[in-house]
Enzyme design. Structure first.
Site, short mmCIF file in Angstrom:
data_model
loop_
_atom_site.label_atom_id
_atom_site.label_comp_id
_atom_site.label_asym_id
_atom_site.label_seq_id
_atom_site.Cartn_x
_atom_site.Cartn_y
_atom_site.Cartn_z
N ASP A 150 -2.51 6.91 16.82
CA ASP A 150 -3.13 5.68 17.32
C ASP A 150 -2.29 5.17 18.49
OD1 ASP A 150 -0.86 4.75 16.15
OD2 ASP A 150 -1.83 3.13 15.04
N TYR A 179 -8.25 8.77 13.45
CA TYR A 179 -6.94 8.26 13.04
C TYR A 179 -6.87 8.06 11.53
CZ TYR A 179 -3.17 5.08 12.13
OH TYR A 179 -2.06 4.49 11.59
N THR A 224 -5.54 -5.44 12.89
CA THR A 224 -5.03 -6.63 12.20
C THR A 224 -3.56 -6.40 11.84
OG1 THR A 224 -7.24 -6.88 11.26
CG2 THR A 224 -5.52 -8.22 10.29
N TRP A 284 0.82 -1.22 0.00
CA TRP A 284 0.00 0.00 0.00
C TRP A 284 0.86 1.27 0.00
CZ3 TRP A 284 -0.59 -4.11 3.29
CH2 TRP A 284 0.03 -4.03 4.52
N CYS A 343 17.06 3.48 17.60
CA CYS A 343 16.02 4.49 17.50
C CYS A 343 16.60 5.88 17.21
CB CYS A 343 15.23 4.53 18.81
SG CYS A 343 13.93 5.78 18.80
N CYS A 346 15.85 0.30 21.40
CA CYS A 346 16.25 1.70 21.61
C CYS A 346 17.59 2.03 20.94
CB CYS A 346 16.32 2.01 23.11
SG CYS A 346 14.71 1.80 23.91
N CYS A 353 15.16 10.76 24.25
CA CYS A 353 14.12 9.97 24.92
C CYS A 353 14.30 9.95 26.44
CB CYS A 353 14.13 8.55 24.37
SG CYS A 353 12.79 7.54 25.06
N GLU A 406 -5.83 1.10 5.19
CA GLU A 406 -6.03 1.61 6.55
C GLU A 406 -7.16 0.86 7.27
OE1 GLU A 406 -4.30 3.56 8.45
OE2 GLU A 406 -2.83 4.01 6.90
N CYS A 462 9.96 1.06 18.37
CA CYS A 462 9.42 1.35 19.71
C CYS A 462 8.22 0.43 19.93
CB CYS A 462 9.03 2.82 19.80
SG CYS A 462 8.78 3.35 21.51
S1 SF4 Z 1 14.50 5.35 22.66
FE1 SF4 Z 1 12.50 5.91 23.45
S2 SF4 Z 1 11.27 6.33 21.64
FE2 SF4 Z 1 13.08 5.21 20.97
S3 SF4 Z 1 12.52 3.04 20.97
FE3 SF4 Z 1 13.39 3.47 22.97
S4 SF4 Z 1 11.65 4.01 24.24
FE4 SF4 Z 1 10.96 4.17 22.12
#
Ligand code: SF4
Length: 342
Positions: free
Chosen positions: A143, A125, A51, A32, A205, A202, A211, A45, A195
């Site tokens: 969401d 959403y 699902t 999609w 991320c 993390c 964070c 969506e 996340c």
């Molecule tokens: S650093 Fe924070 S925002 Fe990133 S994955 Fe970990 S908990 Fe989630």
């Protein structure tokens, strides 16, 4: 002095520059995402509500092969629609989607959040996702995934279900012009792949340095409502005329095919008496089989009997047994006892 509120505002403002490069390099190749045609995005969506992506992928491709346009979906008969939706559950979504297609066929595709929300089955959403992805508007789509990312990012300990509206308002002003759809999808993608609810990755991320929590302590789990329990006895007719089904008239799975059933858990004596009360005279019952079927808020405790008879009750619609589950869609709640009809 840098206050907490200033800090939060600054992090919001930085989100596009942190997330968009990461998204460009890490986004999953999903069917999609091939283009931003609003019909294709709407179908995806609605299918993706409650699902998993992997469960949706094949259904989505088949659905678009069979119903490539809004007009095709608007004209799709019930049986074909249910067959195409089989396996995705929550069948009311399919009917709402067809109703939305009829609205679009009559009035054109709305291109604003408010207009999209008037389509059947489209809430905040989905309207935000479509307005940003298909029409490049700065409309957030928040969401559970996005709430999880932001509540962890900001160390926000308030109950998750109260945060959607506030996060939507705070994200809207930082939407980057020309990249609104990608920004929406970058937040979704981070929540879905990095996340994650448990054991977030993390170290991978792009928000790690900003964070506050760096772990899965948030959001706080909401107290779960107890599932309602419902006992039912199911009768699977095995006759020279095939298998009898009826359309479910009320409640969950309304409008879909089901085996004849009645409320309560009946032993063989009570089951035989029930069939006699329906007018059946000569029949034999198989040994009962049991099964629990769990919906989100409801649990069915099911007891099923195969009923061998040469009589043909008029309150059922008859199909060859081999058609059940092939050309006649049967919800998964009843599929487990379909074998009793063979
Ligand atoms: S650093 Fe924070 S925002 Fe990133 S994955 Fe970990 S908990 Fe989630």
């Amino acid at each position: 002095m840098n206050t907490f509120a200033d800090d939060t505002k600054k992090i919001y403002a930085e989100l596009p520059s942190l997330l968009l490069p990461w998204y460009g390099q890490n986004k999953r190749d999903l069917p999609w995402r091939e283009n931003t045609d609003p019909y294709r995005v709407l179908v995806s969506e609605i299918m993706l509500q409650q699902t998993r992506v992997e469960a949706v992928r094949e259904h989505y491709l088949r659905f678009l092969r069979e119903l490539p346009s809004v007009a095709d979906l608007a004209a799709c008969p019930d049986d074909k629609l249910m067959k195409l939706w089989e396996g995705l559950g929550y069948y009311s979504r399919a009917k709402n989607l067809r109703e939305a297609a009829r609205q679009i066929a009559a009035e054109g595709f709305p291109d604003t959040r408010e207009g999209l929300k008037k389509l059947k089955g489209v809430g905040e959403y989905t309207a935000g996702a479509m307005a940003s992805i298909c029409f490049s508007r700065p409309e957030p789509a928040v969401d559970g995934n996005v709430v999880r990312v932001l509540s962890r990012l900001f160390g926000d300990e308030r109950p998750a279900e109260t945060l959607c509206e506030e996060y939507t308002k705070k994200l809207a002003p930082v939407y980057p012009e020309g990249r609104c759809g990608d920004f929406t999808q970058s937040l979704m993608e981070l929540g879905a792949t990095v996340c994650t609810p448990r054991s977030p990755k993390c170290m991978l991320c792009p928000l790690l340095s900003r964070c506050k929590t760096k772990g899965d302590s948030l959001p706080r789990p909401a107290a779960k409502a107890e599932r309602k329990k419902f006992e039912m006895t199911v009768f699977v007719f095995v006759t020279p005329f095939g298998t009898g089904l009826r359309r479910r008239e009320t409640g969950v799975l309304k409008g879909l095919w089901e085996f004849y059933n009645t409320e309560g858990k009946q032993d063989e004596k009570a089951a035989a008496a029930h069939l006699k009360s329906l007018g059946l005279k000569n029949f034999s019952l198989s040994a009962p089989k049991t099964h629990k079927h769990v919906f989100t808020h409801l649990e069915w405790d099911m007891t099923a009997y195969g009923v061998r008879t040469e009589e043909k009750p008029g309150f059922l619609t008859w199909f060859p047994a081999e058609e059940i589950g092939k050309n006649i869609a049967l919800p998964s709640a009843f599929r487990w006892c379909a074998k009793m009809s063979e």
